[in-house]
Structures are given as C-alpha cells and as structure tokens.
Design an enzyme around this catalytic site. Structure first.
Site, PDB file in Angstrom:
ATOM      1  N   GLU A 119      -8.934  -0.232  -0.518  1.00 19.18           N
ATOM      2  CA  GLU A 119      -7.667  -0.589  -0.614  1.00 19.18           C
ATOM      3  C   GLU A 119      -6.889  -0.284  -2.159  1.00 19.18           C
ATOM      4  O   GLU A 119      -5.741  -0.257  -2.211  1.00 19.18           O
ATOM      5  CB  GLU A 119      -7.336  -1.995  -0.350  1.00 19.18           C
ATOM      6  CG  GLU A 119      -7.761  -2.869  -1.281  1.00 19.18           C
ATOM      7  CD  GLU A 119      -8.832  -3.237  -1.551  1.00 19.18           C
ATOM      8  OE1 GLU A 119      -9.933  -2.801  -0.992  1.00 19.18           O
ATOM      9  OE2 GLU A 119      -9.362  -4.023  -2.858  1.00 19.18           O
ATOM     10  N   LYS A 120      -7.769  -0.027  -3.129  1.00 20.69           N
ATOM     11  CA  LYS A 120      -7.153   0.243  -4.506  1.00 20.69           C
ATOM     12  C   LYS A 120      -6.605   1.424  -4.298  1.00 20.69           C
ATOM     13  O   LYS A 120      -5.634   1.723  -4.998  1.00 20.69           O
ATOM     14  CB  LYS A 120      -8.460   0.333  -5.528  1.00 20.69           C
ATOM     15  CG  LYS A 120      -9.246  -0.887  -5.483  1.00 20.69           C
ATOM     16  CD  LYS A 120     -10.357  -0.704  -6.407  1.00 20.69           C
ATOM     17  CE  LYS A 120     -11.134  -2.102  -6.553  1.00 20.69           C
ATOM     18  NZ  LYS A 120     -11.519  -2.718  -5.055  1.00 20.69           N
TER      19      LYS A 120
ATOM     20  N   ASN B 228     -15.265  -0.277  -7.880  1.00 22.63           N
ATOM     21  CA  ASN B 228     -16.146  -1.160  -8.575  1.00 22.63           C
ATOM     22  C   ASN B 228     -17.654  -0.576  -8.428  1.00 22.63           C
ATOM     23  O   ASN B 228     -18.454  -0.806  -9.371  1.00 22.63           O
ATOM     24  CB  ASN B 228     -16.268  -2.656  -7.912  1.00 22.63           C
ATOM     25  CG  ASN B 228     -16.669  -2.675  -6.447  1.00 22.63           C
ATOM     26  OD1 ASN B 228     -17.274  -1.782  -6.038  1.00 22.63           O
ATOM     27  ND2 ASN B 228     -16.298  -3.859  -5.877  1.00 22.63           N
TER      28      ASN B 228
ATOM     29  N   GLU C 255     -18.276  -3.658   2.584  1.00 21.91           N
ATOM     30  CA  GLU C 255     -18.381  -3.863   0.890  1.00 21.91           C
ATOM     31  C   GLU C 255     -19.389  -2.496   0.536  1.00 21.91           C
ATOM     32  O   GLU C 255     -19.963  -1.963   1.833  1.00 21.91           O
ATOM     33  CB  GLU C 255     -18.922  -4.844   0.616  1.00 21.91           C
ATOM     34  CG  GLU C 255     -18.254  -6.242   0.891  1.00 21.91           C
ATOM     35  CD  GLU C 255     -16.929  -6.056  -0.005  1.00 21.91           C
ATOM     36  OE1 GLU C 255     -17.047  -5.878  -1.222  1.00 21.91           O
ATOM     37  OE2 GLU C 255     -16.179  -6.652   0.664  1.00 21.91           O
TER      38      GLU C 255
ATOM     39  N   ARG D 222     -15.867   1.257 -14.469  1.00 20.51           N
ATOM     40  CA  ARG D 222     -14.281   1.460 -14.538  1.00 20.51           C
ATOM     41  C   ARG D 222     -13.889   0.599 -15.689  1.00 20.51           C
ATOM     42  O   ARG D 222     -12.997   1.158 -16.432  1.00 20.51           O
ATOM     43  CB  ARG D 222     -13.808   0.973 -13.080  1.00 20.51           C
ATOM     44  CG  ARG D 222     -14.067  -0.623 -12.985  1.00 20.51           C
ATOM     45  CD  ARG D 222     -13.336  -1.184 -11.634  1.00 20.51           C
ATOM     46  NE  ARG D 222     -13.610  -2.401 -11.575  1.00 20.51           N
ATOM     47  CZ  ARG D 222     -13.395  -2.988 -10.466  1.00 20.51           C
ATOM     48  NH1 ARG D 222     -13.096  -2.363  -9.039  1.00 20.51           N
ATOM     49  NH2 ARG D 222     -13.526  -4.434 -10.291  1.00 20.51           N
TER      50      ARG D 222
ATOM     51  N   VAL E 182      -4.603  -3.197 -11.021  1.00 25.27           N
ATOM     52  CA  VAL E 182      -4.848  -4.497 -10.780  1.00 25.27           C
ATOM     53  C   VAL E 182      -6.257  -4.764 -10.696  1.00 25.27           C
ATOM     54  O   VAL E 182      -6.962  -3.990 -10.056  1.00 25.27           O
ATOM     55  CB  VAL E 182      -4.130  -4.556  -9.455  1.00 25.27           C
ATOM     56  CG1 VAL E 182      -4.450  -6.313  -8.986  1.00 25.27           C
ATOM     57  CG2 VAL E 182      -2.578  -4.425  -9.251  1.00 25.27           C
TER      58      VAL E 182
ATOM     59  N   SER F 266      -9.122  -7.822 -10.527  1.00 24.81           N
ATOM     60  CA  SER F 266      -9.351  -9.438 -10.446  1.00 24.81           C
ATOM     61  C   SER F 266     -10.942  -9.698 -10.660  1.00 24.81           C
ATOM     62  O   SER F 266     -11.263 -10.657 -11.078  1.00 24.81           O
ATOM     63  CB  SER F 266      -9.230  -9.868  -9.002  1.00 24.81           C
ATOM     64  OG  SER F 266      -9.445  -8.990  -7.965  1.00 24.81           O
ATOM     65  N   ASN F 267     -11.735  -8.694 -10.545  1.00 24.86           N
ATOM     66  CA  ASN F 267     -13.175  -8.794 -10.787  1.00 24.86           C
ATOM     67  C   ASN F 267     -13.602  -8.164 -11.985  1.00 24.86           C
ATOM     68  O   ASN F 267     -14.027  -6.965 -12.127  1.00 24.86           O
ATOM     69  CB  ASN F 267     -13.779  -8.317  -9.479  1.00 24.86           C
ATOM     70  CG  ASN F 267     -15.422  -8.573  -9.738  1.00 24.86           C
ATOM     71  OD1 ASN F 267     -15.797  -9.509 -10.604  1.00 24.86           O
ATOM     72  ND2 ASN F 267     -16.104  -7.868  -8.546  1.00 24.86           N
TER      73      ASN F 267
ATOM     74  N   TYR G 160     -16.859   5.368  -0.450  1.00 24.26           N
ATOM     75  CA  TYR G 160     -16.393   4.041  -0.694  1.00 24.26           C
ATOM     76  C   TYR G 160     -14.928   4.279  -1.451  1.00 24.26           C
ATOM     77  O   TYR G 160     -14.929   4.373  -2.645  1.00 24.26           O
ATOM     78  CB  TYR G 160     -17.485   3.307  -1.405  1.00 24.26           C
ATOM     79  CG  TYR G 160     -17.134   1.941  -1.916  1.00 24.26           C
ATOM     80  CD1 TYR G 160     -17.123   1.233  -0.626  1.00 24.26           C
ATOM     81  CD2 TYR G 160     -17.101   1.606  -3.117  1.00 24.26           C
ATOM     82  CE1 TYR G 160     -16.710  -0.349  -0.902  1.00 24.26           C
ATOM     83  CE2 TYR G 160     -16.719   0.129  -3.463  1.00 24.26           C
ATOM     84  CZ  TYR G 160     -16.429  -0.670  -2.429  1.00 24.26           C
ATOM     85  OH  TYR G 160     -16.341  -2.046  -2.555  1.00 24.26           O
TER      86      TYR G 160
END
Ligand SMILES: *[C@@H]1O[C@H](CO)[C@@H](O)[C@H](O)[C@H]1NC(C)=O
Ligand SMILES: *[C@@H]1O[C@H](CO)[C@@H](O)[C@H](O)[C@H]1NC(C)=O
Length: 371
Positions: A266-267, A257, A149, A214, A204, A206-207, A263
């Site tokens: 996978e995005k 994020n 992370e 962003r 995509v 989710s958070n 950093y």
C-alpha cells in the site's frame, strides 16, 4: 499470467517507449481482467444493493436488483477462521461474477465440519499450532493460507507445512493472487490533470527501524533533499487528511520494509499512486515493478548510483514541469486501485475456488516456498 515484458525497458530510448507502453497495456489487460471485473462488479453491486453491509449472509434472502442471481445454485461455505488482525467487519457479499455464485461466509467455528473452505490468516495463528482448526478435516475441505506480509514479517512458517491446500498471498505464483493494488484500464482515454503541488518529498513511516535498508537510505537522502516525514513519532497524518496532505507533494518515498519479489504494498498503491504523487520506490528490482506499472509511472532508487544523485534528479524534475508531468502520462489510460478492505480478497477467493475443480493438493513445504 506469466507473460513477461522486456526487462530493463526503463533504460531503453524514447522511441521504444511507445511500443513498450502498448505492450504494457496489453499485459495489464491480461493480468487484471479478473480483478477489474471484481472491482467493477462490487461497485455496481454496492450501488444496487442497499443491504450490502448487513452482517448475516447465513440467513440471507435472495437479493433484489442487478446483483441477485436468477436462480440459486448451491453456494460454497467459506469459514473465515479469524478476522485479520482481529478487526471485525461485516461479512463479505460478493454476488455473482462470471457465472459463479456468491459464497456463504461465516466466522462461526461450529460450521467447521460443514465448511468447504477454511481461510486462515497467518498473522492470527502463527503463535502456536494450537490456534489452527482441530478435529477431523472433512475429506474435500480445503484450507487456504492467507498472508499479505513478507517473509521477513511472517514467523513460524514451518508450523504451516503439509497443512494447507492453497496459498493466497501477494506473490504472483500463489494459488489465489492477492496484490495490494493494480491498474484498471479506463474505457476512454482522459486528459491528465496533475493536482497542484506546493511541496517536494513526503514519507509516511510508522515502523521506524534503524537497521532497515530504507532507513539507512533515507538517512543519506535527507542530507541532499528535504523530506517531510509523517507517522508515529513524526508529523501527524490523520486518515481523513491523507489525500489532501500527500497529493501536495511532487514525490512520495514508497520504501518497503523488506525486499522480496512482488512485495509491493500500500505504500505504493495507496500512499503514492492513489494520492496522485510520483512514487520513488525502494523494494524489489525495477523489472518486478514493471510487471505492475508502466516504466514511467515511478522512480526507482536503483536507477541512481547514490542517494545524492537521486536527490539531484528530484531537484531537476522540480524545476522542469514538462519532464515532471511525464510521470502522469500513463494516467490517461490507466487508473490505480488500492485494496482498502479484505472483502475484495475474500470475494476473489470465493470465485477462484469455484472456478477450479476440487483437486487434491497439499502445499508441502510452505516454509521453503515462502521466503
Ligand atoms: C454458530 O452456529 C451454530 C450452528 O449453526 C449455532 O447453533 C450457533 O448459535 C451459532 N453461534 C453464533 C454465535 O452465531
Ligand atoms: C488438503 O491438505 C491436507 C493436508 O495435507 C490433505 O490431507 C487433504 O487431502 C487435502 N485436501 C484437498 C481437498 O486437497
């Protein structure tokens, strides 16, 4: 590893592109040599070894097939303190690579006094120092701090000061560098085929947090170009539909994020590149992305003064198939690889730990380094 490649090259003219491309290729070769061998090796190994998913390496018999070492030198024992995010899976089997034997992996904490290495995943222990191993530490035992992370999502880092001997993160300057993905160099150049595209932009998410850069960027962008949004609270995207759905899009918003050097998650690697769509990235600066990717493999939001200008550019590319296909040229020589299982990280650790002698070292101010 640290060989840098000229910054700002995306802005350079077309003539210098080709030279740049070759420089990039040699850099990629250097940077991913080990990763490549790992990847190639694990693939072969899985094929040759039908018992590869059997979960008991502590009792393991010498394996047959191309992966079995001729003779068994002593293995190092690696205690995985937790399964990352409490998701268990079979223990990794790594086989022998570059002359280094496999490691003995275990989750059984009664092995702690005998373990050569303990890998501790930050997410699973940050709530309290009580969650860390207790009891006297054997003198040559090494603790590895594993965290993929960003600092933004890593709490209580100060608990980790003066405890660990090695770091294992997505950052290039970690002791064990564990990126979310990388490029493999193809043995032979191939002809690039762009999958059929019927849609324009996908994202995509989710958070959903309104304050993230962003989210704000998207709020403006969507006024100028239509974006199909998938994920929690939006259109559903079942796992098995991932490739089929996303590959229909010309562009994918690979928006991180939080913004930190290296950093790149996978995005980019999984959602965009593995799905054969062109990433529009928001994250560290372009020069940082260019350490991992050729300059014409992605579009960076910073290339445009405003989201509207980015939207105009996407519309222009949509109407110009020749220009659009340029974003696929690199694929004639390179192939993206996204990390799908923790095994690859554990195996990297296994070989990396054997390749460096046990020298005494402590990561003193981990919380200062990781920000
Ligand atoms: C853990 O290892 C100890 C010592 O080798 C053994 O006695 C015990 O049965 C193991 N526990 C599990 C759950 O495998
Ligand atoms: C690992 O770090 C600990 C904590 O600072 C230290 O006591 C120990 O000597 C180090 N071990 C090695 C092998 O470097």
């Amino acid at each position: 590893m640290e060989a840098s490649w000229p910054e700002g090259s995306a802005k350079s003219k077309r003539q210098t592109r080709r030279a740049g491309c070759w420089k990039f290729l040699s850099l990629v070769l250097l940077q991913v040599l080990i990763s490549m061998m790992v990847v190639v090796y694990i693939r072969n190994c899985v094929k040759a070894d039908p018992s590869a998913s059997e979960p008991s390496p502590l009792l393991e018999q010498p394996r047959k097939g191309s992966c079995a070492p001729a003779r068994r030198p002593p293995e190092i024992t690696i205690l995985l303190w937790t399964w990352p995010f409490k998701k268990s899976s079979p223990l990794p089997k790594c086989g022998r690579v570059l002359g280094f034997p496999d490691c003995r992996f275990t989750l059984n904490r009664s092995w702690y006094p005998r373990a050569d290495v303990v890998i501790i995943h930050h997410r699973d222990v940050y709530h309290s120092p009580m969650l860390l191993p207790k009891g006297p530490r054997p003198p040559s035992q090494r603790w590895v701090w594993l965290n993929l992370e960003s600092p933004y999502n890593s709490y209580n880092l100060h608990f980790m000061d003066n405890l660990f001997n090695l770091t294992m993160t997505y950052r290039r300057d970690s002791d064990i560098f564990s990126p979310y993905g990388w490029l493999e160099v193809l043995q032979k150049p191939r002809q690039v085929i762009v999958p059929p595209k019927s849609k324009l932009v996908a994202w995509v998410i989710s958070n959903w947090k309104p304050n993230l850069r962003r989210t704000k960027y998207y709020q403006v962008l969507r006024q100028h170009v239509h974006v199909d949004v998938y994920g929690h609270g939006h259109m559903p995207l079942p796992k098995e539909q991932h490739y089929a759905t996303l590959s229909q899009y010309k562009f994918y918003l690979a928006f991180e994020n939080s913004i930190h050097e290296d950093y790149i998650t996978e995005k980019l690697w999984k959602n965009a590149l593995a799905a054969e769509t062109v990433p529009v990235v928001l994250g560290p600066p372009r020069s940082n992305y260019e350490r991992y990717l050729p300059p014409d493999a992605f579009i960076h939001v910073d290339d445009f003064p405003t989201p509207q200008q980015l939207a105009d550019f996407l519309h222009r590319l949509d109407r110009d198939p020749i220009q659009y296909q340029r974003y696929f040229q690199w694929r004639s020589q390179l192939k993206p690889f996204a990390f799908l299982s923790w095994h690859i990280h554990y195996c990297k650790a296994c070989w990396a730990l054997q390749s460096r002698p046990t020298q005494y070292q402590t990561v003193r101010k981990l919380s200062m380094w990781f920000r």
